[in-house]
Design a protein around this motif. Sequence first.
Motif, PDB file in Angstrom:
ATOM      1  N   GLU A 112      28.918  19.953  18.305  1.00  0.00           N
ATOM      2  CA  GLU A 112      28.586  20.333  16.936  1.00  0.00           C
ATOM      3  C   GLU A 112      28.191  21.801  16.848  1.00  0.00           C
ATOM      4  N   SER A 113      27.504  22.283  17.894  1.00  0.00           N
ATOM      5  CA  SER A 113      27.055  23.682  17.904  1.00  0.00           C
ATOM      6  C   SER A 113      28.212  24.669  18.030  1.00  0.00           C
ATOM      7  N   SER A 114      29.379  24.182  18.442  1.00  0.00           N
ATOM      8  CA  SER A 114      30.548  25.056  18.611  1.00  0.00           C
ATOM      9  C   SER A 114      31.431  25.098  17.374  1.00  0.00           C
ATOM     10  N   LEU A 115      31.109  24.288  16.368  1.00  0.00           N
ATOM     11  CA  LEU A 115      31.925  24.233  15.158  1.00  0.00           C
ATOM     12  C   LEU A 115      31.396  25.198  14.111  1.00  0.00           C
ATOM     13  N   ARG A 116      32.167  25.329  13.024  1.00  0.00           N
ATOM     14  CA  ARG A 116      31.804  26.233  11.927  1.00  0.00           C
ATOM     15  C   ARG A 116      31.573  27.650  12.441  1.00  0.00           C
ATOM     16  N   ARG A 117      32.467  28.106  13.281  1.00  0.00           N
ATOM     17  CA  ARG A 117      32.412  29.456  13.836  1.00  0.00           C
ATOM     18  C   ARG A 117      33.554  30.301  13.280  1.00  0.00           C
ATOM     19  N   ILE A 118      33.326  31.610  13.197  1.00  0.00           N
ATOM     20  CA  ILE A 118      34.351  32.558  12.764  1.00  0.00           C
ATOM     21  C   ILE A 118      34.635  33.511  13.909  1.00  0.00           C
ATOM     22  N   PHE A 119      35.895  33.666  14.262  1.00  0.00           N
ATOM     23  CA  PHE A 119      36.306  34.569  15.323  1.00  0.00           C
ATOM     24  C   PHE A 119      37.255  35.615  14.744  1.00  0.00           C
ATOM     25  N   TYR A 120      36.985  36.860  15.034  1.00  0.00           N
ATOM     26  CA  TYR A 120      37.845  37.953  14.599  1.00  0.00           C
ATOM     27  C   TYR A 120      38.641  38.457  15.807  1.00  0.00           C
ATOM     28  N   VAL A 121      39.959  38.488  15.672  1.00  0.00           N
ATOM     29  CA  VAL A 121      40.837  38.921  16.763  1.00  0.00           C
ATOM     30  C   VAL A 121      41.679  40.083  16.278  1.00  0.00           C
ATOM     31  N   ALA A 122      41.643  41.181  17.010  1.00  0.00           N
ATOM     32  CA  ALA A 122      42.444  42.349  16.641  1.00  0.00           C
ATOM     33  C   ALA A 122      43.920  42.053  16.892  1.00  0.00           C
ATOM     34  N   PRO A 123      44.776  42.151  15.875  1.00  0.00           N
ATOM     35  CA  PRO A 123      46.197  41.813  16.048  1.00  0.00           C
ATOM     36  C   PRO A 123      46.947  42.867  16.855  1.00  0.00           C
ATOM     37  N   VAL A 124      47.918  42.399  17.646  1.00  0.00           N
ATOM     38  CA  VAL A 124      48.776  43.319  18.397  1.00  0.00           C
ATOM     39  C   VAL A 124      49.889  43.836  17.492  1.00  0.00           C
ATOM     40  N   ARG A 125      50.409  42.962  16.649  1.00  0.00           N
ATOM     41  CA  ARG A 125      51.459  43.341  15.714  1.00  0.00           C
ATOM     42  C   ARG A 125      50.850  43.700  14.365  1.00  0.00           C
ATOM     43  N   ASP A 126      51.683  44.286  13.528  1.00  0.00           N
ATOM     44  CA  ASP A 126      51.223  44.688  12.198  1.00  0.00           C
ATOM     45  C   ASP A 126      51.301  43.492  11.258  1.00  0.00           C
ATOM     46  N   ARG A 127      50.409  42.539  11.465  1.00  0.00           N
ATOM     47  CA  ARG A 127      50.386  41.337  10.648  1.00  0.00           C
ATOM     48  C   ARG A 127      48.959  40.792  10.620  1.00  0.00           C
ATOM     49  N   HIS A 128      48.671  39.999   9.603  1.00  0.00           N
ATOM     50  CA  HIS A 128      47.329  39.449   9.443  1.00  0.00           C
ATOM     51  C   HIS A 128      47.443  37.941   9.223  1.00  0.00           C
ATOM     52  N   SER A 129      46.796  37.176  10.082  1.00  0.00           N
ATOM     53  CA  SER A 129      46.839  35.719   9.987  1.00  0.00           C
ATOM     54  C   SER A 129      45.425  35.163   9.893  1.00  0.00           C
ATOM     55  N   LEU A 130      45.279  34.159   9.071  1.00  0.00           N
ATOM     56  CA  LEU A 130      44.024  33.425   8.950  1.00  0.00           C
ATOM     57  C   LEU A 130      44.280  31.997   9.421  1.00  0.00           C
ATOM     58  N   CYS A 131      43.554  31.560  10.434  1.00  0.00           N
ATOM     59  CA  CYS A 131      43.723  30.219  10.992  1.00  0.00           C
ATOM     60  C   CYS A 131      42.434  29.424  10.816  1.00  0.00           C
ATOM     61  N   VAL A 132      42.561  28.258  10.230  1.00  0.00           N
ATOM     62  CA  VAL A 132      41.435  27.340  10.077  1.00  0.00           C
ATOM     63  C   VAL A 132      41.780  26.076  10.851  1.00  0.00           C
ATOM     64  N   THR A 133      40.908  25.714  11.805  1.00  0.00           N
ATOM     65  CA  THR A 133      41.205  24.597  12.704  1.00  0.00           C
ATOM     66  C   THR A 133      40.098  23.551  12.663  1.00  0.00           C
ATOM     67  N   TRP A 134      40.515  22.277  12.618  1.00  0.00           N
ATOM     68  CA  TRP A 134      39.584  21.151  12.685  1.00  0.00           C
ATOM     69  C   TRP A 134      39.921  20.310  13.899  1.00  0.00           C
ATOM     70  N   GLN A 135      38.909  19.842  14.623  1.00  0.00           N
ATOM     71  CA  GLN A 135      39.167  18.856  15.676  1.00  0.00           C
ATOM     72  C   GLN A 135      39.070  17.468  15.064  1.00  0.00           C
ATOM     73  N   ILE A 136      40.057  16.654  15.383  1.00  0.00           N
ATOM     74  CA  ILE A 136      40.147  15.302  14.819  1.00  0.00           C
ATOM     75  C   ILE A 136      40.447  14.324  15.957  1.00  0.00           C
ATOM     76  N   PRO A 137      40.326  13.028  15.714  1.00  0.00           N
ATOM     77  CA  PRO A 137      40.646  12.049  16.759  1.00  0.00           C
ATOM     78  C   PRO A 137      42.088  12.209  17.235  1.00  0.00           C
ATOM     79  N   PRO A 138      42.380  11.791  18.462  1.00  0.00           N
ATOM     80  CA  PRO A 138      43.748  11.910  18.993  1.00  0.00           C
ATOM     81  C   PRO A 138      44.758  11.190  18.107  1.00  0.00           C
TER      82      PRO A 138
END
Length: 235
Positions: A62-88
């Motif tokens: 639970e302590s690892s969720l609801r986090r925001i990570f900023y990653v410097a892009p290598v290419r000239d593009r901007h992506s926003l990724c939202v990820t949820w962990q769910i049951p298999p």
Amino acid sequence: MLKHYYASNMRLVVMGGYPLDYLQKQVVKIFSDVRSKDPLGCYNWEQRNESPMKPYGMPLAESSLRRIFYVAPVRDRHSLCVTWQIPPQIENWRAKPCDYLAHLIGHEGKGSLLACLKSKSWASGLSAGVGDDGEGNSTAYALFTVTVQLSEEGVEHWKEVVSELYRYIGMLRHGCSQEAGGLPQWIYEELRSIYEVAHRYADEEPPEDFVVDLVEEMSPCFNTPPARLLDASGL
């Protein structure tokens, strides 16, 4: 180190332009030394297997969720990724509920999330779903990810983009409720028809790709019935 390296934990697919008797002799010659943990003949396809990782539950605390990570892009593009962990989702190969949700969230037509973001010049593309690799869909968990290709203006309004995403998901949740009558059945039927056509007219795979795909489908943890090994993933 080799304690889990035995026959019932493995699957083998052989494809070749030789007589079946010759291929069988080669398989016996090459693989007969692989040890077996179980008595000969005790394993059958109806036997169900459980992943040893399943009892441990979700990998992210639970302590690892609801986090925001900023990653410097290598290419000239901007992506926003939202990820949820769910049951298999491996056991849901028949109904494929995540494919249904991915279709709704990733829809590009009128009234879709992407249409809303495009109208505000915040995004140029959007995709959603569970990955088909071991990282995105394992025997212990799955990761459902929505990826939005942002414009320069969209980068400045990324928080509003996330808000629109959750508003759209909230609308879908309301549609799933009994009061709303559930999500439309015709969408599921339409997706099933699309999958059937794509499977029926799919290009023939190179042999080296076909045997890899098939042996992965035969994985003990998938518990795929023999009759569905060739189409379980695609239908």
